[in-house]
Design a protein around this motif. Structure first.
Motif, PDB file in Angstrom:
ATOM      1  N   GLU A   1      -8.851   3.142   1.876  1.00  0.00           N
ATOM      2  CA  GLU A   1      -9.509   2.471   2.985  1.00  0.00           C
ATOM      3  C   GLU A   1      -8.622   1.394   3.607  1.00  0.00           C
ATOM      4  O   GLU A   1      -8.442   1.337   4.827  1.00  0.00           O
ATOM      5  N   LEU A   2      -8.068   0.547   2.764  1.00  0.00           N
ATOM      6  CA  LEU A   2      -7.204  -0.515   3.283  1.00  0.00           C
ATOM      7  C   LEU A   2      -5.985   0.067   3.979  1.00  0.00           C
ATOM      8  O   LEU A   2      -5.603  -0.357   5.075  1.00  0.00           O
TER       9      LEU A   2
ATOM     10  N   ARG B   1      -6.697   1.400   7.443  1.00  0.00           N
ATOM     11  CA  ARG B   1      -6.789   0.321   8.427  1.00  0.00           C
ATOM     12  C   ARG B   1      -5.414  -0.197   8.814  1.00  0.00           C
ATOM     13  O   ARG B   1      -5.123  -0.447   9.984  1.00  0.00           O
TER      14      ARG B   1
ATOM     15  N   ARG C   1      -6.214   9.157  -5.357  1.00  0.00           N
ATOM     16  CA  ARG C   1      -7.588   9.030  -5.870  1.00  0.00           C
ATOM     17  C   ARG C   1      -8.025   7.585  -6.086  1.00  0.00           C
ATOM     18  O   ARG C   1      -8.557   7.249  -7.145  1.00  0.00           O
ATOM     19  N   ASN C   2      -7.788   6.742  -5.111  1.00  0.00           N
ATOM     20  CA  ASN C   2      -8.360   5.391  -5.205  1.00  0.00           C
ATOM     21  C   ASN C   2      -8.889   5.011  -3.830  1.00  0.00           C
ATOM     22  O   ASN C   2      -8.136   4.723  -2.910  1.00  0.00           O
ATOM     23  N   ARG C   3     -10.214   5.029  -3.728  1.00  0.00           N
ATOM     24  CA  ARG C   3     -10.824   4.860  -2.409  1.00  0.00           C
ATOM     25  C   ARG C   3     -10.552   3.483  -1.815  1.00  0.00           C
ATOM     26  O   ARG C   3     -10.471   3.317  -0.603  1.00  0.00           O
ATOM     27  N   TYR C   4     -10.390   2.471  -2.673  1.00  0.00           N
ATOM     28  CA  TYR C   4     -10.131   1.131  -2.147  1.00  0.00           C
ATOM     29  C   TYR C   4      -8.789   1.101  -1.428  1.00  0.00           C
ATOM     30  O   TYR C   4      -8.657   0.548  -0.329  1.00  0.00           O
ATOM     31  N   TYR C   5      -7.795   1.694  -2.034  1.00  0.00           N
ATOM     32  CA  TYR C   5      -6.477   1.737  -1.398  1.00  0.00           C
ATOM     33  C   TYR C   5      -6.492   2.613  -0.150  1.00  0.00           C
ATOM     34  O   TYR C   5      -5.877   2.269   0.865  1.00  0.00           O
TER      35      TYR C   5
ATOM     36  N   VAL D   1       1.907   1.524  -3.731  1.00  0.00           N
ATOM     37  CA  VAL D   1       0.822   1.799  -4.677  1.00  0.00           C
ATOM     38  C   VAL D   1       0.257   3.205  -4.497  1.00  0.00           C
ATOM     39  O   VAL D   1       0.027   3.923  -5.474  1.00  0.00           O
TER      40      VAL D   1
ATOM     41  N   MET E   1       0.829  -1.207   0.000  1.00  0.00           N
ATOM     42  CA  MET E   1       0.000   0.000   0.000  1.00  0.00           C
ATOM     43  C   MET E   1       0.867   1.263   0.000  1.00  0.00           C
ATOM     44  O   MET E   1       0.530   2.242  -0.662  1.00  0.00           O
TER      45      MET E   1
END
Lengths: 234, 234
Positions: A156-157, A160, A150-154, A98, A95
DNA sequence: TGTATTTTTCTTGTCGACAAAAAGTCGGCA
DNA sequence: TGCCGACTTTTTGTCGACAAGAAAAATACA
């Protein structure tokens, strides 16, 4: 007439997020250490709310994995899974890379100033030798970078993972608070420059190195041999 | 005496997960299309439960992003965000690659048989020209691969992405149900072999190609020009 | 007839109480 | 003295009811 004061204590619907955020912070900052029992009745008294909104907040925390509910029995703050640490490091490193890559290619003007704000806060924490502040502001810095990607999936993970990291580092903070990784400030600066220049591969390798640094630091905290009597003759 | 039959309808605590799983499935399979209002009272009647456990299930679904709650107003099935599709494809591709890589390096004996079971199911769906079944079993296949990779963070994100993908593909299924990507079966087989041989870089490139295929397929569905009168002279 | 305002209705958010499940406690018995 | 079983206590899961907020309907007014 008499019940007017209770009404304005919480705006309708605000209570549950207050409880959620408060508990979330206390868990991450180990104010509630792993294994602590979570008593609904107690929280109900503490926040002056019925058990229903408390329960709602707990469900949210459970969905995030911060608390564990033993059905019909008890609910406790989740333990830190040391056996799963390699998985954690793997995902964290990925992460880091990326999100920094994406920030370099996708960021807009405003993102840079947001990143700079967090970097300033980080510098202050480092200057004050405030380890806890460093951990928190480092997290905020990297989340700002992730948001620029600009990538909400990244995002969020990554959030966490960084919070989980805060929890882990808290465990070791007190015994090692003079080991201050000052070089992080410079590394962050380099990353910001690479992002501004939209140099994706440089951003990637910097993030990769940065992640290695942090993983190494956590590892060193964890594996540090603090046995005072290791050399004792028997 | 009269209320004995109600008692054994649900074991204590089982109701909420039933509701959660049922709704989750119905949302993914577009039985509840995006934008559908979720009425708590209605669900309460439907599942013969009070609103409290229903609410708990809804909070879980909201945490996963499957439903959206407008405070004090209504709660609806989340819309599919077509503008966010590039982000989705990016994350999906990365997870395809990472999980397959990890499966190649970390898998144990038992994992392979689990993967083979899902692959068989996928073959059956393809043989029956069952597009919906293909989408579902393809998901299960890749989740089995991800589990063999032994990283819960990736498994979780990947699961969410694949389910989101099922939702998207459902939208286009009916109009394109004769376009059957049969080559996927062979691609899966190649991936299994690479995993067994612990050939990480081959697994990676196969996963990458596979992801490209799927992304291309989704794109073609979405951008397909189905206007019947495009050539009409005016 | 169109618009602003009040009233009604409908849905969500919150509450207090009850029921079920499990753990802890106590007493009986070998 | 040690173990087993019934009782008590505690905590979670569920329920029905009420209150608040927002949309919809109805009314008043220009």
């Amino acid at each position: 007439m008499e019940e007017t004061e209770r009404q304005q204590l919480h705006r309708r619907g605000s209570g549950v997020s207050t409880v959620y955020e408060t508990l979330r912070n206390e868990i991450i900052e180990l104010k509630l250490p792993p294994g602590s029992p979570i008593d609904e009745q107690h929280l109900s008294d503490r926040f002056a709310l019925s058990r229903t909104p408390i329960r709602e907040a707990l469900v949210r925390l459970a969905a995030e994995g911060l608390i564990t509910t033993l059905t019909n029995r008890a609910t406790i703050v989740s333990n830190i899974d040391f056996l799963g640490l390699p998985e954690f490091f793997d995902a964290l490193t990925l992460m880091y890379r990326v999100t920094t890559r994406l920030a370099a290619s996708n960021h807009a003007e405003g993102d840079i100033v947001a990143i700079r704000v967090q970097q300033k806060a980080f510098e202050v924490a480092v200057a004050n030798r405030d380890v806890l502040g460093m951990i928190a502001t480092n997290r905020d810095f990297h989340i700002a970078v992730a948001q620029a990607g600009r990538n909400r999936y990244y995002v969020e993970l990554f959030t966490r993972l960084l919070d989980e990291g805060r929890r882990i580092l808290r465990l070791y903070y007190s015994s090692f608070n003079d080991v201050l990784p000052r070089q992080y400030v410079g590394e962050h600066e380099e990353m910001i420059q690479a992002i501004i220049n939209r140099d994706v591969s440089l951003a990637d390798s910097l993030a990769s190195a940065h992640a290695d640094q942090i993983v190494r630091q956590i590892r060193s905290y964890i594996t540090a041999d603090s046995r005072q009597n290791a050399g004792l003759a028997l």
